[in-house]
Write a protein that holds these residues in place. Structure first.
Motif, short mmCIF file in Angstrom:
data_model
loop_
_atom_site.label_atom_id
_atom_site.label_comp_id
_atom_site.label_asym_id
_atom_site.label_seq_id
_atom_site.Cartn_x
_atom_site.Cartn_y
_atom_site.Cartn_z
N ASP A 43 2.24 55.91 -39.65
CA ASP A 43 3.05 54.83 -40.23
C ASP A 43 2.63 54.56 -41.68
OD1 ASP A 43 4.44 54.56 -37.85
OD2 ASP A 43 3.26 52.84 -37.16
N TYR A 44 1.33 54.62 -41.93
CA TYR A 44 0.81 54.44 -43.29
C TYR A 44 1.40 55.50 -44.22
CZ TYR A 44 -2.51 54.67 -47.17
OH TYR A 44 -3.08 54.74 -48.41
N PHE A 45 1.37 56.77 -43.78
CA PHE A 45 1.91 57.85 -44.62
C PHE A 45 3.41 57.65 -44.87
CE2 PHE A 45 -1.65 60.41 -42.66
CZ PHE A 45 -2.48 60.24 -43.75
N LYS A 46 4.12 57.19 -43.86
CA LYS A 46 5.56 56.96 -44.01
C LYS A 46 5.82 55.90 -45.07
CE LYS A 46 6.76 58.49 -39.39
NZ LYS A 46 7.17 58.09 -38.04
N GLN A 47 4.91 54.94 -45.22
CA GLN A 47 5.07 53.90 -46.24
C GLN A 47 4.65 54.38 -47.62
OE1 GLN A 47 2.72 50.64 -44.84
NE2 GLN A 47 4.15 50.08 -43.23
N GLN A 48 3.70 55.32 -47.69
CA GLN A 48 3.13 55.72 -48.97
C GLN A 48 3.77 56.95 -49.60
OE1 GLN A 48 1.08 53.69 -50.46
NE2 GLN A 48 1.03 52.39 -48.67
N VAL A 49 4.31 57.84 -48.79
CA VAL A 49 4.88 59.09 -49.30
C VAL A 49 6.34 58.86 -49.69
CG1 VAL A 49 5.44 61.49 -48.70
CG2 VAL A 49 3.29 60.47 -47.92
N ALA A 50 6.74 59.39 -50.82
CA ALA A 50 8.11 59.23 -51.31
C ALA A 50 9.11 59.72 -50.27
CB ALA A 50 8.29 60.00 -52.61
N ASP A 51 10.20 58.98 -50.11
CA ASP A 51 11.22 59.31 -49.11
C ASP A 51 11.69 60.75 -49.21
OD1 ASP A 51 11.15 56.80 -47.96
OD2 ASP A 51 12.81 56.03 -49.19
N GLY A 52 11.91 61.24 -50.40
CA GLY A 52 12.42 62.59 -50.59
C GLY A 52 11.43 63.67 -50.18
N TYR A 53 10.16 63.33 -50.05
CA TYR A 53 9.12 64.30 -49.71
C TYR A 53 8.57 64.07 -48.30
CZ TYR A 53 4.66 66.83 -50.01
OH TYR A 53 3.60 67.67 -49.77
N LEU A 54 8.91 62.96 -47.68
CA LEU A 54 8.31 62.58 -46.39
C LEU A 54 8.53 63.62 -45.30
CD1 LEU A 54 6.74 60.53 -44.74
CD2 LEU A 54 8.91 59.39 -44.25
N THR A 55 9.74 64.12 -45.14
CA THR A 55 10.01 65.10 -44.08
C THR A 55 9.18 66.36 -44.28
OG1 THR A 55 12.26 64.24 -43.82
CG2 THR A 55 11.82 66.45 -42.95
N GLU A 56 9.13 66.86 -45.52
CA GLU A 56 8.33 68.05 -45.81
C GLU A 56 6.84 67.78 -45.59
OE1 GLU A 56 7.36 70.92 -49.63
OE2 GLU A 56 9.14 69.67 -49.69
N PHE A 57 6.38 66.62 -46.02
CA PHE A 57 4.98 66.24 -45.84
C PHE A 57 4.61 66.20 -44.35
CE2 PHE A 57 1.84 62.87 -45.09
CZ PHE A 57 0.79 63.28 -45.90
N MET A 58 5.43 65.52 -43.56
CA MET A 58 5.13 65.36 -42.13
C MET A 58 5.20 66.70 -41.41
SD MET A 58 4.24 62.26 -41.90
CE MET A 58 4.17 61.95 -40.16
N SER A 59 6.22 67.51 -41.69
CA SER A 59 6.34 68.79 -40.99
C SER A 59 5.27 69.78 -41.44
CB SER A 59 7.73 69.39 -41.16
OG SER A 59 7.97 69.72 -42.51
N GLY A 60 4.84 69.69 -42.68
CA GLY A 60 3.82 70.59 -43.18
C GLY A 60 2.42 70.24 -42.73
N TYR A 61 2.11 68.95 -42.68
CA TYR A 61 0.75 68.53 -42.38
C TYR A 61 0.57 67.95 -40.97
CZ TYR A 61 -0.08 69.17 -47.33
OH TYR A 61 -0.19 69.71 -48.59
#
Length: 106
Positions: A43-61
């Motif tokens: 939830d913290y990452f979802k608040q801190q990571v830019a919306d346009g990068y969130l899906t890539e961030f979550m699926s990658g890491y």
């Protein structure tokens, strides 16, 4: 008289230094993910990571199989920074920091 470039670089460096506590917390949550608090960290990452990068961030890491592994094995990871983050590249909103520390897995 100080040049505008030096003033700008100085201001950017000061701004980046104010990001140091955020960088430490982000690194601690990123590397210190564990089964008992993983949802809070996600939830913290979802608040801190830019919306346009969130899906890539979550699926990658943090792909679903990694989350399952953390839950099934009841992994408890802890990351403790050894020193304050080091600014390695000053580039406005794309500053780069290096964080070193100790990762413990239980």
């Amino acid at each position: 008289m100080v040049s505008p470039q030096k003033l700008e670089a100085s201001a950017l460096a000061a701004w980046a230094e104010t990001d140091s506590p955020f960088v430490s917390q982000f690194a601690s949550r990123f590397y210190g993910l564990n089964y008992s608090s993983y949802q809070d960290n996600l939830d913290y990452f979802k608040q801190q990571v830019a919306d346009g990068y969130l899906t890539e961030f979550m699926s990658g890491y943090f792909p679903p199989e990694k989350i399952r592994e953390i839950q099934e094995k009841k992994l408890a990871l802890s990351f403790q920074p050894a020193q304050p983050p080091k600014l390695v590249k000053l580039d406005g909103v794309m500053d780069e920091f290096q964080v070193t520390g100790t990762l413990t897995t239980v």
